[in-house]
Design a protein around this motif. Structure first.
Motif, short mmCIF file in Angstrom:
data_model
loop_
_atom_site.label_atom_id
_atom_site.label_comp_id
_atom_site.label_asym_id
_atom_site.label_seq_id
_atom_site.Cartn_x
_atom_site.Cartn_y
_atom_site.Cartn_z
N ASP A 19 0.87 -1.18 0.00
CA ASP A 19 0.00 0.00 0.00
C ASP A 19 0.91 1.23 0.00
O ASP A 19 1.61 1.50 0.98
N TYR A 20 0.90 1.97 -1.10
CA TYR A 20 1.84 3.08 -1.26
C TYR A 20 1.35 4.40 -0.69
O TYR A 20 1.97 5.43 -0.91
N ARG A 21 0.30 4.39 0.09
CA ARG A 21 -0.11 5.63 0.74
C ARG A 21 0.91 6.07 1.79
O ARG A 21 1.10 7.26 2.01
N ASP A 22 1.59 5.08 2.40
CA ASP A 22 2.55 5.38 3.46
C ASP A 22 3.96 4.84 3.20
O ASP A 22 4.82 4.93 4.07
N VAL A 23 4.17 4.26 2.04
CA VAL A 23 5.45 3.61 1.72
C VAL A 23 5.96 4.15 0.39
O VAL A 23 5.18 4.31 -0.55
N TYR A 24 7.27 4.39 0.31
CA TYR A 24 7.88 4.87 -0.92
C TYR A 24 7.65 3.85 -2.04
O TYR A 24 8.01 2.68 -1.91
#
Length: 111
Positions: A13-18
């Motif tokens: 989930d790229y909302r919080d991960v680079y």
């Protein structure tokens, strides 16, 4: 010379991960280019600081394994972001590798 496939990482989930980008893939290309040198070092510990999604650490594990050198190495990821640490752990496992991931600021202890 057989190119290694990119690790599976579509679960992140790229909302919080680079999100892996050009720099990520450039680094993986550089690791693959230097495979002989890396394997010759016979690393016992492979640490990625700021592991994000875990794609680079997983790629390195696959690279060393493909050359018969990964079974003895300890793969460790570290990220200050807990979401990234969890993503890295899942990426390693999803691609069939074991390793440890630490959610911490490793450089803070140096100050």
């Amino acid at each position: 010379f057989k190119m290694l496939r990119t690790p599976l990482y579509d679960h992140v989930d790229y909302r919080d991960v680079y999100e892996p980008s050009e720099d990520t893939f450039l680094l993986m290309d550089a690791l693959e280019k230097d495979a002989a040198l890396l394997c010759g070092l016979e690393p016992s510990v492979c640490l990625e600081m700021g592991c994000g999604s875990g794609i680079v650490l997983t790629f390195l594990a696959r690279l060393l394994e493909s050359k018969g050198k990964g079974h003895s190495a300890w793969f460790v990821g570290s990220d200050i972001n807990i979401s990234a640490s969890l993503a890295c752990r899942k990426t390693l496992r999803r691609n069939g590798f074991d390793g440890d991931v630490i959610a911490a600021n490793l450089t803070q202890s140096l100050l």
